[in-house]
Design a protein around this motif. Sequence first.
Motif, mmCIF file in Angstrom:
data_model
loop_
_atom_site.group_PDB
_atom_site.id
_atom_site.type_symbol
_atom_site.label_atom_id
_atom_site.label_comp_id
_atom_site.label_asym_id
_atom_site.label_seq_id
_atom_site.Cartn_x
_atom_site.Cartn_y
_atom_site.Cartn_z
ATOM 1 N N HIS A 1 0.810 -1.216 0.000
ATOM 2 C CA HIS A 1 0.000 0.000 0.000
ATOM 3 C C HIS A 1 0.840 1.262 0.000
ATOM 4 O O HIS A 1 0.528 2.240 -0.679
ATOM 5 C CB HIS A 1 -0.939 -0.013 1.206
ATOM 6 C CG HIS A 1 -1.911 1.111 1.222
ATOM 7 N ND1 HIS A 1 -2.259 1.789 2.365
ATOM 8 C CD2 HIS A 1 -2.603 1.709 0.216
ATOM 9 C CE1 HIS A 1 -3.130 2.731 2.073
ATOM 10 N NE2 HIS A 1 -3.363 2.707 0.784
ATOM 11 N N HIS A 2 1.897 1.276 0.775
ATOM 12 C CA HIS A 2 2.811 2.423 0.795
ATOM 13 C C HIS A 2 4.082 1.973 1.480
ATOM 14 O O HIS A 2 4.173 0.871 2.023
ATOM 15 C CB HIS A 2 2.203 3.620 1.536
ATOM 16 C CG HIS A 2 1.994 3.385 3.005
ATOM 17 N ND1 HIS A 2 2.965 3.649 3.947
ATOM 18 C CD2 HIS A 2 0.936 2.898 3.692
ATOM 19 C CE1 HIS A 2 2.508 3.338 5.148
ATOM 20 N NE2 HIS A 2 1.282 2.881 5.025
ATOM 21 N N THR A 3 5.079 2.811 1.464
ATOM 22 C CA THR A 3 6.301 2.528 2.196
ATOM 23 C C THR A 3 6.721 3.784 2.955
ATOM 24 O O THR A 3 6.125 4.853 2.821
ATOM 25 C CB THR A 3 7.429 2.062 1.251
ATOM 26 O OG1 THR A 3 8.548 1.599 2.020
ATOM 27 C CG2 THR A 3 7.903 3.181 0.338
ATOM 28 N N ASP A 4 7.715 3.630 3.781
ATOM 29 C CA ASP A 4 8.434 4.765 4.344
ATOM 30 C C ASP A 4 9.864 4.330 4.547
ATOM 31 O O ASP A 4 10.181 3.141 4.538
ATOM 32 C CB ASP A 4 7.793 5.273 5.652
ATOM 33 C CG ASP A 4 7.760 4.233 6.745
ATOM 34 O OD1 ASP A 4 8.840 3.776 7.185
ATOM 35 O OD2 ASP A 4 6.654 3.873 7.190
ATOM 36 N N GLY B 1 6.734 1.044 6.227
ATOM 37 C CA GLY B 1 5.427 1.127 5.617
ATOM 38 C C GLY B 1 4.598 -0.113 5.854
ATOM 39 O O GLY B 1 4.970 -1.003 6.635
ATOM 40 N N ALA C 1 -4.715 0.323 -3.982
ATOM 41 C CA ALA C 1 -3.297 0.564 -4.264
ATOM 42 C C ALA C 1 -3.034 0.877 -5.726
ATOM 43 O O ALA C 1 -1.904 0.724 -6.192
ATOM 44 C CB ALA C 1 -2.469 -0.641 -3.815
ATOM 45 N N GLN D 1 -3.412 5.514 -4.504
ATOM 46 C CA GLN D 1 -2.175 5.561 -3.732
ATOM 47 C C GLN D 1 -1.604 6.968 -3.679
ATOM 48 O O GLN D 1 -1.098 7.399 -2.645
ATOM 49 C CB GLN D 1 -1.131 4.594 -4.302
ATOM 50 C CG GLN D 1 0.105 4.469 -3.413
ATOM 51 C CD GLN D 1 1.062 3.406 -3.878
ATOM 52 O OE1 GLN D 1 2.100 3.717 -4.458
ATOM 53 N NE2 GLN D 1 0.747 2.143 -3.618
ATOM 54 N N CYS E 1 -0.861 8.740 -0.100
ATOM 55 C CA CYS E 1 0.494 9.149 0.265
ATOM 56 C C CYS E 1 0.580 10.649 0.519
ATOM 57 O O CYS E 1 1.227 11.094 1.476
ATOM 58 C CB CYS E 1 1.476 8.741 -0.822
ATOM 59 S SG CYS E 1 1.748 6.959 -0.943
ATOM 60 N N PRO F 1 5.066 6.377 -2.003
ATOM 61 C CA PRO F 1 4.417 5.428 -2.909
ATOM 62 C C PRO F 1 5.277 4.199 -3.167
ATOM 63 O O PRO F 1 6.506 4.240 -3.060
ATOM 64 C CB PRO F 1 4.237 6.243 -4.192
ATOM 65 C CG PRO F 1 5.343 7.244 -4.162
ATOM 66 C CD PRO F 1 5.534 7.594 -2.707
ATOM 67 N N THR F 2 4.614 3.128 -3.522
ATOM 68 C CA THR F 2 5.295 1.894 -3.927
ATOM 69 C C THR F 2 5.111 1.621 -5.411
ATOM 70 O O THR F 2 5.764 0.730 -5.947
ATOM 71 C CB THR F 2 4.754 0.687 -3.132
ATOM 72 O OG1 THR F 2 3.333 0.611 -3.321
ATOM 73 C CG2 THR F 2 5.064 0.826 -1.655
#
Length: 431
Positions: free
Chosen positions: A150-153, A313, A336, A341, A345, A352-353
């Motif tokens: 879904h997302h990253t960090d 994430g 996603a 997304q 974000c 974003p991924t």
Amino acid sequence: MISGRLSRRGFLGASAAGALALTGCGTGFALQRGDGTGSTEGRLSFTLWAGEAELAAFRTVAERWTATSGIPVAFNVVPFSEALTGVDANLASDRGPDLFRVTYQDIGIYAAGGALLDLTDLLPAGYVDGFGEAFVSAVQSGGRVYGVPHHTDTSLVLYDTEALAGARIPGSLDEAWTWEEFRSVAAGLPTGDAQFAFGVNWQLAGAYRWLNWVDQRGGRLLTDDLDGPAIDSRAGRDALAFTQAFFTDGLVPPTTSTKGSYVDELFTTGTIAMVFAGDFLLPTIDPAFVSAGREYGATFLPADERASADLGGNAVVATAQSVNPEAAADFLAFLADDEQQALFCAQATVLPTRTALLGERLDYAVRPDLMELFVEQATTITPQLSAQVTVPQFNAVNASMVDRLEQAFLAGDDPGEVLAALAEDVAGRLS
């Protein structure tokens, strides 16, 4: 639903390095509870933790999906510390939700225990090709897909502008500080009883972020086949000796070891001049600096043989108990996709991924200039490292890393001896 051998709590025991603390995302925000619980025909139940901005974005996306599908989404919003224990209990009593939010480091254990819906043939053809390779690796097990990234960090080095006046600040990944240059910059900063050069965000269960340094040196935690330890190596010993010196040389507060306090608060109060911090902390850090009349910037993580960053994430998964598997898969694909997304974000200050969004300027609510740097740093999250920190046994391995790194950082134990002991721990966790 999750076998006894693979029990998440069995892995963790009484350790503070639990699965629920693997990433700082979502912590420290006001939370509210919703009304979704188990899977029921005709609607989707979604268990998650969420900050206010995240929840608003989730609800917007769900409303868009319901408008076209006619299927409502019922949110069960719980505190971060309770999310997965609640999911475990519901799965054990056959009352699992249709969907739940999960850290990447937890997917492996749920997939191995048969708790997740296999999405491989339910997602649109070619759908997963739209994500970065590292994130696809994080949601796969045995070549099958069990969630959407879904997302990253990830982390950057934030710095107090005044404190680092005169220092060379890298403006691109190619110009990132080498290990030696980073140490030189840190050693040149004033330190004292209440002043330190920097802090690293590997505290509590974040010991997996230490693997960045190992990966930067060209080393690995696990073997290529992920079946055994590979940490007792030249690269591992070099990385441990280098990071151990942060503590033995007084460059970081001793309270910021793997079982120590969160470092972002020390940065906002001026105790440290630099901090390794995730993008999701900007909504907290930025107003603190603004109110104090101070300025801060950001630069890339130090690099050695290569650049590398930590996988943060969350993914969203569907459970094998869902009575709405096709609808659950359809919602995940919608959640996603590029448009949804991007919305999430931008509102939630995360990364974003999807590869199509990497060159886009998202409308970030906080420090969009710095968020662009975080997005660039996230391109150095490697699929190799991603695969190592998402094996089913990783929570147990991470708990061992926390304990062993404490021996090196605070007790000053010999790096070779520490890594030899860690390798034995890892072998036992994987057996």
